[in-house]
Design a protein around this motif. Structure first.
Motif, PDB file in Angstrom:
ATOM      1  N   ALA A   1      12.649  47.768-120.811  1.00  0.00           N
ATOM      2  CA  ALA A   1      11.725  48.599-119.548  1.00  0.00           C
ATOM      3  C   ALA A   1      11.010  47.619-118.807  1.00  0.00           C
ATOM      4  CB  ALA A   1      10.683  49.338-120.624  1.00  0.00           C
ATOM      5  N   ALA A   2      10.473  46.605-119.410  1.00  0.00           N
ATOM      6  CA  ALA A   2       9.530  45.563-118.513  1.00  0.00           C
ATOM      7  C   ALA A   2      10.437  44.967-117.422  1.00  0.00           C
ATOM      8  CB  ALA A   2       9.057  44.492-119.294  1.00  0.00           C
ATOM      9  N   GLN A   3      11.704  44.658-117.627  1.00  0.00           N
ATOM     10  CA  GLN A   3      12.489  44.112-116.732  1.00  0.00           C
ATOM     11  C   GLN A   3      12.716  45.119-115.486  1.00  0.00           C
ATOM     12  OE1 GLN A   3      15.849  42.388-118.938  1.00  0.00           O
ATOM     13  NE2 GLN A   3      14.335  41.197-120.064  1.00  0.00           N
ATOM     14  N   GLN A   4      13.238  46.390-116.042  1.00  0.00           N
ATOM     15  CA  GLN A   4      13.246  47.409-114.982  1.00  0.00           C
ATOM     16  C   GLN A   4      12.033  47.544-114.115  1.00  0.00           C
ATOM     17  OE1 GLN A   4      15.072  51.207-116.305  1.00  0.00           O
ATOM     18  NE2 GLN A   4      15.950  50.254-118.100  1.00  0.00           N
ATOM     19  N   VAL A   5      10.765  47.510-114.640  1.00  0.00           N
ATOM     20  CA  VAL A   5       9.533  47.548-113.743  1.00  0.00           C
ATOM     21  C   VAL A   5       9.641  46.505-112.857  1.00  0.00           C
ATOM     22  CG1 VAL A   5       7.004  47.521-114.051  1.00  0.00           C
ATOM     23  CG2 VAL A   5       8.291  48.868-115.624  1.00  0.00           C
ATOM     24  N   ALA A   6      10.123  45.287-113.370  1.00  0.00           N
ATOM     25  CA  ALA A   6       9.868  44.084-112.703  1.00  0.00           C
ATOM     26  C   ALA A   6      10.700  44.236-111.412  1.00  0.00           C
ATOM     27  CB  ALA A   6      10.123  42.782-113.549  1.00  0.00           C
ATOM     28  N   ALA A   7      12.024  44.491-111.652  1.00  0.00           N
ATOM     29  CA  ALA A   7      12.852  44.826-110.481  1.00  0.00           C
ATOM     30  C   ALA A   7      12.489  45.865-109.574  1.00  0.00           C
ATOM     31  CB  ALA A   7      14.341  45.430-111.155  1.00  0.00           C
ATOM     32  N   TYR A   8      11.921  46.808-110.001  1.00  0.00           N
ATOM     33  CA  TYR A   8      11.387  47.882-109.115  1.00  0.00           C
ATOM     34  C   TYR A   8      10.062  47.140-108.165  1.00  0.00           C
ATOM     35  CZ  TYR A   8       8.808  52.137-107.444  1.00  0.00           C
ATOM     36  OH  TYR A   8       8.295  52.936-106.838  1.00  0.00           O
ATOM     37  N   ALA A   9       9.280  46.530-108.991  1.00  0.00           N
ATOM     38  CA  ALA A   9       8.143  45.767-108.089  1.00  0.00           C
ATOM     39  C   ALA A   9       8.536  44.936-107.127  1.00  0.00           C
ATOM     40  CB  ALA A   9       7.232  45.212-109.261  1.00  0.00           C
ATOM     41  N   LEU A  10       9.807  44.229-107.307  1.00  0.00           N
ATOM     42  CA  LEU A  10      10.085  43.220-106.541  1.00  0.00           C
ATOM     43  C   LEU A  10      10.807  43.804-105.310  1.00  0.00           C
ATOM     44  CD1 LEU A  10      10.825  40.046-106.197  1.00  0.00           C
ATOM     45  CD2 LEU A  10      13.259  40.926-106.759  1.00  0.00           C
ATOM     46  N   GLY A  11      11.108  45.209-105.512  1.00  0.00           N
ATOM     47  CA  GLY A  11      11.580  45.775-103.974  1.00  0.00           C
ATOM     48  C   GLY A  11      10.366  46.857-103.419  1.00  0.00           C
ATOM     49  N   HIS A  12       9.201  46.689-103.994  1.00  0.00           N
ATOM     50  CA  HIS A  12       8.170  47.676-103.761  1.00  0.00           C
ATOM     51  C   HIS A  12       6.804  46.735-103.594  1.00  0.00           C
ATOM     52  CE1 HIS A  12      11.058  50.716-104.978  1.00  0.00           C
ATOM     53  NE2 HIS A  12      10.439  51.376-104.266  1.00  0.00           N
ATOM     54  N   GLY A  13       7.124  45.626-102.685  1.00  0.00           N
ATOM     55  CA  GLY A  13       5.954  44.798-102.525  1.00  0.00           C
ATOM     56  C   GLY A  13       4.795  45.498-101.895  1.00  0.00           C
ATOM     57  N   GLU A  14       4.989  46.709-101.070  1.00  0.00           N
ATOM     58  CA  GLU A  14       3.716  47.232-100.412  1.00  0.00           C
ATOM     59  C   GLU A  14       2.851  48.142-101.440  1.00  0.00           C
ATOM     60  OE1 GLU A  14       6.592  50.513-100.968  1.00  0.00           O
ATOM     61  OE2 GLU A  14       6.605  48.109-100.728  1.00  0.00           O
ATOM     62  N   GLN A  15       3.274  48.418-102.585  1.00  0.00           N
ATOM     63  CA  GLN A  15       2.674  49.220-103.760  1.00  0.00           C
ATOM     64  C   GLN A  15       1.384  48.476-104.364  1.00  0.00           C
ATOM     65  OE1 GLN A  15       5.225  51.456-106.088  1.00  0.00           O
ATOM     66  NE2 GLN A  15       6.546  52.367-104.575  1.00  0.00           N
ATOM     67  N   ALA A  16       0.189  48.967-104.218  1.00  0.00           N
ATOM     68  CA  ALA A  16      -0.920  48.172-104.803  1.00  0.00           C
ATOM     69  C   ALA A  16      -0.562  48.201-106.337  1.00  0.00           C
ATOM     70  CB  ALA A  16      -2.222  48.821-104.419  1.00  0.00           C
ATOM     71  N   TRP A  17      -0.331  49.476-106.877  1.00  0.00           N
ATOM     72  CA  TRP A  17       0.028  49.956-108.190  1.00  0.00           C
ATOM     73  C   TRP A  17       1.618  50.167-108.498  1.00  0.00           C
ATOM     74  CZ3 TRP A  17      -3.123  51.134-112.631  1.00  0.00           C
ATOM     75  CH2 TRP A  17      -4.787  50.944-112.410  1.00  0.00           C
TER      76      TRP A  17
ATOM     77  N   SER B   1       1.579  40.056-113.532  1.00  0.00           N
ATOM     78  CA  SER B   1       0.356  39.916-113.701  1.00  0.00           C
ATOM     79  C   SER B   1      -0.892  40.065-112.779  1.00  0.00           C
ATOM     80  CB  SER B   1       0.047  38.691-114.318  1.00  0.00           C
ATOM     81  OG  SER B   1       0.593  37.484-113.602  1.00  0.00           O
ATOM     82  N   ASP B   2      -0.190  40.023-111.415  1.00  0.00           N
ATOM     83  CA  ASP B   2      -1.085  40.123-110.141  1.00  0.00           C
ATOM     84  C   ASP B   2      -1.367  41.606-109.528  1.00  0.00           C
ATOM     85  OD1 ASP B   2       1.573  40.497-109.448  1.00  0.00           O
ATOM     86  OD2 ASP B   2       1.277  39.688-107.632  1.00  0.00           O
ATOM     87  N   ARG B   3      -0.750  42.447-110.064  1.00  0.00           N
ATOM     88  CA  ARG B   3      -0.691  43.830-109.684  1.00  0.00           C
ATOM     89  C   ARG B   3      -0.834  44.680-110.943  1.00  0.00           C
ATOM     90  NH1 ARG B   3       3.942  45.775-105.663  1.00  0.00           N
ATOM     91  NH2 ARG B   3       5.093  43.993-106.609  1.00  0.00           N
ATOM     92  N   PRO B   4      -1.542  45.906-111.004  1.00  0.00           N
ATOM     93  CA  PRO B   4      -1.762  46.730-112.115  1.00  0.00           C
ATOM     94  C   PRO B   4      -0.368  47.483-112.265  1.00  0.00           C
ATOM     95  CG  PRO B   4      -3.070  47.607-110.229  1.00  0.00           C
ATOM     96  CD  PRO B   4      -2.617  46.136-109.976  1.00  0.00           C
ATOM     97  N   VAL B   5      -0.260  47.635-113.258  1.00  0.00           N
ATOM     98  CA  VAL B   5       0.802  48.686-113.938  1.00  0.00           C
ATOM     99  C   VAL B   5       0.632  49.578-114.934  1.00  0.00           C
ATOM    100  CG1 VAL B   5       3.285  48.434-114.787  1.00  0.00           C
ATOM    101  CG2 VAL B   5       2.563  46.571-113.687  1.00  0.00           C
ATOM    102  N   TRP B   6       1.153  50.674-114.631  1.00  0.00           N
ATOM    103  CA  TRP B   6       0.862  52.038-115.468  1.00  0.00           C
ATOM    104  C   TRP B   6       2.160  52.915-115.353  1.00  0.00           C
ATOM    105  CZ3 TRP B   6      -2.145  53.421-119.224  1.00  0.00           C
ATOM    106  CH2 TRP B   6      -2.237  54.581-119.567  1.00  0.00           C
TER     107      TRP B   6
ATOM    108  N   ALA C   1      -0.110  49.956-120.248  1.00  0.00           N
ATOM    109  CA  ALA C   1      -0.645  49.270-119.096  1.00  0.00           C
ATOM    110  C   ALA C   1      -0.496  47.736-119.196  1.00  0.00           C
ATOM    111  CB  ALA C   1      -2.057  49.602-118.920  1.00  0.00           C
ATOM    112  N   ASN C   2      -0.442  46.902-117.980  1.00  0.00           N
ATOM    113  CA  ASN C   2      -0.527  45.824-118.267  1.00  0.00           C
ATOM    114  C   ASN C   2      -1.798  45.107-118.402  1.00  0.00           C
ATOM    115  OD1 ASN C   2      -1.492  45.780-115.593  1.00  0.00           O
ATOM    116  ND2 ASN C   2      -0.075  44.316-114.785  1.00  0.00           N
TER     117      ASN C   2
END
Length: 558
Positions: free
Chosen positions: A112-128, A155-160, A171-172
Motif C-alpha cells: 500500500a505504501a508503495q502504491q501511495v508513493a507511486a501516486y504521489a510521484l505523479g501528483h506533485g501539485e497536491q499538498a496532501w 515524509s515531506d507531505r502529509p498522507v491520510w 497517517a504518516n
C-alpha cells in the motif's frame, strides 16, 4: 456556496419544487426480455415498454398501436430491468475515491505504501496525499499499518488514507504532526489513537479520533465537489444504478446539492440523509422537507452514527470481542444523547436512519425507537437502522414489531466472512447478517452496497445476497447459507424495497404506470442463469426518465 440565506433558500426550494418535468419524447422499447415487480411485489415479465414524458405509460402495449411521434427502439431480445436503487452509499465519497489513490488491491502495508508513493510521484501539485481502501484483514499479518511504513516513501507531505470502511485512517508522521497528535493527546470520546508500547501514536486513528487529522486538512472546493459528483454519477450509471440514498451529508453538501438541483445538473437520483453531527442540523430540519419535481433530490431523513465498524473492532457489542477480550467497541453517539436526538428528528417529521453494526448499538437503537414512538409517535416515518450487521437473536423480531427497516448491504457479509466469526464467535453469528430471518419476521429489507466501502456494482450485491459467496464462489456451500435471499427477494431489495425505504415507491422501484421510466438493459437474464454467475452481469445501457444516459462502448475488432 457555504450557506444559503433564508431568502435564497426559499427561492431555490421554490425553483426545484416547481421545475417543469423534462419533456422527453415518447419512447417505445420493444423486443425485450423485461422483468419488473408489480405494486404487490409479484414478478412480472413483459416484451415492450412505453414511456411518455419520462414516465411509464404501460408495459406490453398493443403491437398495433400507432407510432407517430414515438421513438421506437429494438431491444434485440436483451434483458430489461428497472434502474437499480442503492439504499446506502456515499456519493461524493465515491467520487473522491475515484479521483485519489485506491488501495483496495494492496496485499500488505508495504505494498500500500508503495502504491501511495507511486501516486504521489505523479501528483506533485497536491499538498496532501489522500486515498482509501486499505484493509489489514486482507494482509498476511492482519496487523494495523504504521506511520513509519509511509514515512519511508513520503515524509515531506502529509498522507491520510482511509480504511476501506472509513472507520479508521492511516497517517504518516507529517500528518500526525500537523494534527498536533503527541504521546499526551488523549483519546477523544468515541475514538481511539492506536499506540505502541511506549504510548506513542502509531499512525492509525479509529472512528472519532480521525477528526484530529481531518479537521486540519484543506477544505474541498466547490469545483472539486463538482468533479466528485460527476465522477461518481458516471460510475453509478455505468453500473446500472439510477438512484441512491446518500448516507450522511453536511450543511455544505446540502447547499451544493440544492444548487445542482436548481441548475438541473443532477444525473443520479439522490435521497439525501442529513448528518446528525452537523452543527446546522437544527436549521436544516427547520427548512423542512425538500423534493424537486423531477425527483432528482429528496431530503427528508437524518443519518445518525451509533458505533464503529467490525473490522476495526469499533462495532459496539453487548459482550467483549472474542478475539480481543478487553474491547467491546465504541459508541460514537453516547447513549444518553439518544433520546434528545431521536425525539428532535422524529418530531420534525424526518425519518431517522441510525448506523448500528454491533449488537449493543442495534439493541440500544431499538430501545430508543420504542421509547420515542411511545412518547412522540413517528413509527410511520419508516425509520431505519443502517447496516444491522450483528443483532442479538432476541432483537430480530423487534424490527418488524417497531416497523424499523434494516437497511443492509449483502457484500459486507462476503467481505467480512474471513474475520466476522473471529470477532464475535460462533454463537453470536446466529444474529449476524441475518437477512432471511429478518424477512421472515415480516419486515422489508432495502439493500445497498455502502460504496465506496464496497464496490458499487449492484450485481455484486445480488450475487452475494443469493449465494452468500464471494466472487470466487467461496465457500462452496455459501457462508451461513440459511440466511441467503431468493433472487426475487434480493431484486426487490435493490428496487421496490429501496424505493419504499425512501418514501418513493409511488415514483421509483418498478416499471409500473405513472412511475419514472428508469431502466437498464443487461447482457444476460439473471433469472435464468446459475446464481454463481450473477456478478458477471454487464450493463449495456442505462436510461433515466426515458432518456439514455449510458451506453456500453462498442468493442472494436482488429
Amino acid at each position: 456556496m457555504r450557506k444559503l440565506g433564508r431568502s435564497l433558500l426559499a427561492m431555490a426550494m421554490a425553483a426545484i419544487i416547481s421545475a417543469p418535468v423534462s419533456a422527453a419524447s415518447s419512447v417505445l422499447v420493444k423486443n425485450v426480455n423485461g422483468y419488473t415487480l408489480d405494486t404487490s411485489g409479484n414478478l412480472v415479465r413483459f416484451k415492450r415498454l412505453l414511456i411518455e414524458d419520462g414516465k411509464v405509460v404501460t408495459v406490453d402495449p398493443k403491437p398495433q398501436m400507432g407510432t407517430d411521434g414515438v421513438r421506437v427502439l429494438n431491444g434485440q431480445g436483451k434483458t430489461l430491468l428497472p434502474g437499480m436503487i442503492d439504499a446506502h452509499g456515499h456519493l461524493l465519497g465515491l467520487g473522491s475515491n475515484l479521483l485519489e489513490v485506491d488501495l483496495r488491491s494492496a496485499t500488505s502495508a508495504d505494498d500500500a505504501a508503495q502504491q501511495v508513493a507511486a501516486y504521489a510521484l505523479g501528483h506533485g501539485e497536491q499538498a496532501w496525499i489522500t486515498g482509501r481502501g486499505w484493509n489489514q484483514e486482507q494482509w498476511p499479518d492482519r496487523a494495523f499499518p504504521v506511520a513509519a511504513q509511509l514515512d519511508k516513501h513520503i515524509s515531506d507531505r502529509p498522507v491520510w488514507l482511509a480504511r476501506v470502511d472509513a472507520h479508521a485512517g492511516w497517517a504518516n508522521t507529517k500528518a500526525l504532526e500537523l494534527a498536533g497528535i503527541t504521546k499526551e493527546t488523549p483519546d477523544p470520546e468515541g475514538g481511539q489513537i492506536i499506540r505502541d508500547e511506549q504510548g506513542n501514536a502509531t499512525g492509525v486513528l479509529i472512528d472519532n479520533a480521525k477528526d484530529l487529522v481531518e479537521q486540519v486538512m484543506p477544505t474541498t472546493t466547490t469545483a472539486q465537489l463538482s468533479q466528485q459528483l460527476d465522477a461518481a454519477s458516471a460510475h453509478l450509471l455505468a453500473n446500472g444504478v439510477t438512484a441512491m440514498h446518500d448516507a450522511g451529508i453536511s450543511h455544505r453538501v446540502y447547499d451544493f446539492y440544492l444548487a445542482k438541483a436548481v441548475e438541473g445538473d443532477l444525473q443520479v437520483r439522490i435521497y439525501a440523509m442529513l448528518s446528525a453531527t452537523d452543527p446546522a442540523l437544527d436549521q436544516l430540519l427547520d427548512n423542512g422537507i425538500v423534493r424537486d419535481a423531477n425527483d432528482f433530490l429528496f431530503i427528508r431523513s437524518v443519518k445518525a452514527y451509533g458505533d464503529g465498524a467490525l473490522g476495526s473492532r469499533g462495532a459496539a457489542l453487548l459482550a467483549p470481542y472474542s478475539d480481543a477480550p478487553h474491547q467491546q467497541g465504541l459508541m460514537l453517539t453516547p447513549p444518553d444523547a439518544f433520546a434528545p436526538l431521536f425525539n428532535q428528528v422524529i418530531q420534525a417529521g424526518f425519518q431517522l436512519n441510525f448506523h448500528a453494526i454491533g449488537d449493543r448499538a442495534n439493541h440500544l437503537a431499538l430501545n430508543q425507537f420504542e421509547q420515542t414512538f411511545a412518547s412522540h409517535g413517528g413509527a410511520e416515518l419508516r425509520n431505519r437502522i443502517e447496516h444491522a450487521q450483528v443483532i442479538a437473536p432476541e432483537d430480530i423480531a423487534r424490527f418488524a414489531q417497531l416497523s424499523v427497516l434494516p437497511s443492509m448491504q449483502p457484500t459486507h457479509a462476503t467481505s467480512d466472512k474471513n474475520m466476522a466469526e473471529d470477532r464475535i464467535g460462533k454463537k453470536r453469528m446466529e444474529g449476524a447478517y441475518a437477512w432471511q430471518s429478518l424477512l421472515k419476521s415480516g419486515i422489508a429489507v432495502p439493500l445497498g452496497s455502502d460504496f465506496p466501502v464496497e464496490l458499487a456494482n449492484p450485481f455484486y450485491g445480488l450475487h452475494a445476497a443469493v449465494t452468500r459467496q464471494d466472487r470466487n464462489n467461496q465457500p462452496v456451500a455459501g457462508w451461513y447459507p440459511h440466511e441467503a435471499m431468493s433472487l426475487k427477494q434480493a431484486f426487490r431489495g435493490f428496487t421496490l424495497d429501496a424505493a419504499y425505504a425512501a418514501h418513493m415507491e409511488e415514483a421509483l422501484g418498478t416499471l409500473t404506470p405513472g412511475k419514472w421510466g428508469d431502466f437498464i438493459l443487461i447482457d444476460q437474464d439473471i433469472f435464468a442463469i446459475e446464481p454463481q454467475d450473477i456478478w458477471k452481469t454487464k450493463v449495456l445501457e442505462t436510461w433515466v426518465a426515458g432518456e439514455q444516459v449510458f451506453s456500453q462502448p462498442v468493442q472494436s475488432v482488429d
